[in-house]
Write an enzyme that holds these catalytic residues in place. Structure first.
Site, PDB file in Angstrom:
ATOM      1  N   GLY A 219       5.046  -7.251  -5.659  1.00 51.28           N
ATOM      2  CA  GLY A 219       4.736  -8.434  -6.688  1.00 51.28           C
ATOM      3  C   GLY A 219       5.023  -7.724  -8.016  1.00 51.28           C
ATOM      4  O   GLY A 219       5.434  -6.531  -8.150  1.00 51.28           O
ATOM      5  N   ILE A 220       4.840  -8.513  -9.238  1.00 50.94           N
ATOM      6  CA  ILE A 220       5.084  -7.850 -10.439  1.00 50.94           C
ATOM      7  C   ILE A 220       3.799  -7.026 -10.875  1.00 50.94           C
ATOM      8  O   ILE A 220       2.583  -7.529 -10.730  1.00 50.94           O
ATOM      9  CB  ILE A 220       5.426  -9.364 -11.331  1.00 50.94           C
ATOM     10  CG1 ILE A 220       5.951  -8.890 -12.588  1.00 50.94           C
ATOM     11  CG2 ILE A 220       4.124  -9.921 -11.517  1.00 50.94           C
ATOM     12  CD1 ILE A 220       6.563  -9.802 -13.615  1.00 50.94           C
ATOM     13  N   GLY A 221       4.244  -6.047 -11.946  1.00 52.13           N
ATOM     14  CA  GLY A 221       3.164  -5.299 -12.402  1.00 52.13           C
ATOM     15  C   GLY A 221       3.051  -4.083 -11.887  1.00 52.13           C
ATOM     16  O   GLY A 221       3.984  -3.410 -11.171  1.00 52.13           O
ATOM     17  N   GLY A 222       2.337  -3.123 -12.930  1.00 57.91           N
ATOM     18  CA  GLY A 222       2.482  -1.658 -12.758  1.00 57.91           C
ATOM     19  C   GLY A 222       1.840  -1.287 -11.482  1.00 57.91           C
ATOM     20  O   GLY A 222       2.677  -0.230 -11.052  1.00 57.91           O
ATOM     21  N   MET A 223       0.886  -1.705 -10.825  1.00 58.59           N
ATOM     22  CA  MET A 223       0.349  -1.059  -9.485  1.00 58.59           C
ATOM     23  C   MET A 223       1.329  -1.346  -8.376  1.00 58.59           C
ATOM     24  O   MET A 223       1.772  -0.257  -7.715  1.00 58.59           O
ATOM     25  CB  MET A 223      -0.911  -1.785  -9.219  1.00 58.59           C
ATOM     26  CG  MET A 223      -2.051  -1.046 -10.001  1.00 58.59           C
ATOM     27  SD  MET A 223      -3.631  -1.856  -9.679  1.00 58.59           S
ATOM     28  CE  MET A 223      -4.679  -1.107 -10.791  1.00 58.59           C
ATOM     29  N   GLU A 244       9.589 -11.941  -2.733  1.00 59.19           N
ATOM     30  CA  GLU A 244       9.943 -12.944  -3.738  1.00 59.19           C
ATOM     31  C   GLU A 244      10.719 -12.347  -5.038  1.00 59.19           C
ATOM     32  O   GLU A 244      11.947 -12.737  -5.403  1.00 59.19           O
ATOM     33  CB  GLU A 244       8.581 -13.766  -4.516  1.00 59.19           C
ATOM     34  CG  GLU A 244       8.896 -14.881  -5.422  1.00 59.19           C
ATOM     35  CD  GLU A 244       7.624 -14.948  -5.932  1.00 59.19           C
ATOM     36  OE1 GLU A 244       6.828 -15.763  -5.273  1.00 59.19           O
ATOM     37  OE2 GLU A 244       7.208 -14.633  -6.911  1.00 59.19           O
ATOM     38  N   GLY A 342       3.909 -16.523  -5.802  1.00 56.07           N
ATOM     39  CA  GLY A 342       3.921 -16.391  -4.078  1.00 56.07           C
ATOM     40  C   GLY A 342       2.954 -15.642  -3.668  1.00 56.07           C
ATOM     41  O   GLY A 342       2.815 -15.353  -2.625  1.00 56.07           O
TER      42      GLY A 342
END
Length: 444
Positions: A219-223, A244, A342
């Site tokens: 997914g999107i994001g730093g982690m 996605e 998603g």
């Protein structure tokens, strides 16, 4: 298929002429992310005073929209968005954008079954190729369904977009009514900040669950991107990707040779995705690269398709989780932040996959107006939207540990989540859990 407004056969017109086709009350669709038009948008904004109640659907806006900048009160243009970017969020805060709740993978079906035909769809595409196709670039999404349902199709050609390979990635000239020339500006980039110490701590916990041949959704994001960074330092190999969003972190793993897709059941040897956002490096890597397989979002995101790959690992962020395991990933009360996207579909698809796992990540705390607060809470913020229900939650990870909530009672869940909260908040969380009967007296 909807009846066309324009005569059969594509014709080249100026952006000003294209904008002149719009009348008050029409439904327009700008598509998503890199496909949103720029020169058409600028020309339409010039006509603002002539128009009323022009409704525009869009998603993940990567550049300021001229129609919104020209109409800060929303008297002329109505902006309806299927997933917020930072820009869309600011417009929602200003009262001129509205969210359409969706599971992203279902959107093609929404257009085909529930959304009335769009009057005009305007999509930014790559220039027409020798076979008469306008490539949709790194934004497959639901654009094919949108084209099927539109009364008029306008493409805005731009040589600044990467040309991608895959399934249903183009619009044929026979489906187009008008062609306009774009500005050829480079594709909008999405900054990818380096992972923090907290991001890395969470990523280490997740990496311990990743094995050779795992099929990742990032997914999107730093982690999630920190997982990619640390995987580059691990011995794990033969990774697959069915996701996605294609991120810079995935590109780095690909460049390192960690992604082969050799053990995937769907699209073996390919990196399957529906869109990409990131750096110039990412766009250069995917340009005409057959290792990357772009597909409609109802292929990448529907759980019954995701589960056909073995060992799917879905890695996503949330902003708040309560002691029963409900994750709120898209809002702060009535303030909308992003969208369901998603997340829920990949949580379900990964769980149903043979050997699959889903991970919801979050930092244990955040700062608000100078006050440190816990992201693990007894109850969600009032009016917060539940993105992933407690019944779907599997692994939850913070920098203080990771727990699996599957098969656990409410009391067991509360205890497990308290154990990975920031130590400064654990006593208060436990006290509230007992007071609210989440943990019965004498249960443990």
């Amino acid at each position: 298929m909807a009846q066309r407004i324009a005569a059969v056969g594509a014709r080249r017109i100026t952006p000003k002429e294209a904008a002149g086709l719009v009348t008050s009350g029409m439904w327009l669709d700008y598509g998503a992310s890199l496909c949103q038009p720029d020169v058409f948008d600028a020309e339409l904004a010039q006509r603002m005073e002539e128009l009323r109640s022009v409704k525009i659907r869009a998603c993940l806006t990567m550049r300021p929209r001229a129609v919104l900048e020209a109409d800060p009160t929303g008297d002329h243009f109505v902006w309806i968005n299927l997933h917020f970017s930072g820009y869309d969020r600011r417009k929602h805060d200003a009262g001129i954008a509205n969210y359409l709740p969706v599971n992203l993978g279902e959107i093609p079906d929404y257009y085909r079954r529930f959304i009335d035909p769009v009057d005009i769809v305007i999509l930014k595409t790559c220039p027409m190729d020798a076979d008469g196709y306008f490539n949709l670039s790194a934004a497959s999404f639901w654009h094919r369904a949108l084209i099927e349902r539109a009364r008029m199709v306008i493409v805005e050609e731009s040589s600044g977009l990467p040309h991608v390979m895959g399934e249903q990635t183009g619009v044929h000239i026979s489906e187009v009514d008008y062609i306009i020339r774009g500005d050829d500006a480079p594709a909008a980039e999405l900054p990818n900040p380096p992972p923090t110490d907290v991001d890395r701590a969470v990523a280490r916990l997740i990496i311990s669950e990743i094995e050779d041949g795992s099929c990742l959704q990032i997914g999107i994001g730093g982690m999630p991107n920190a997982v990619c960074s640390l995987l580059r330092e691990s011995p794990v190999k033969d990774l697959g990707i069915h996701t996605e969003m294609l991120t810079d972190g995935i590109i780095d793993l690909y460049r390192d040779g960690r992604i082969t897709g050799a053990r995937k059941q769907l699209n073996p040897g390919k990196i399957a995705c529906t869109f990409a956002l990131g750096s110039r490096h990412l766009y250069d890597t995917i340009d005409r690269n057959a290792d990357f397989h772009f597909c409609p979002v109802d292929y990448t995101n529907l759980p019954h398709i995701i589960m056909q790959n073995d060992r799917v690992l879905a890695i996503n962020n949330t902003t708040q989780i309560d002691l029963q395991g409900q994750a709120a990933s898209e809002s702060d009360g009535h303030r909308h932040i992003s969208g369901t996207g998603g997340q829920l579909q990949f949580v379900r698809g990964a769980y149903a996959s043979k050997g699959g796992k889903s991970f919801i990540c979050l930092a244990s705390t955040y700062d608000k107006r100078g006050e440190r607060r816990s992201r693990i809470v007894p109850s969600l913020t009032q009016c917060n939207i539940v993105t992933t229900p407690r019944t779907d939650m599997m692994y939850v990870a913070t920098e203080y540990g990771m727990v699996n909530l599957k098969g656990r009672s409410v009391a067991e869940r509360a205890r497990a989540l308290i154990s990975i909260a920031h130590p400064d908040f654990r006593e208060a969380l436990e006290r509230e859990a007992y007071e609210n009967r989440l943990i019965p007296s004498g249960y443990f």
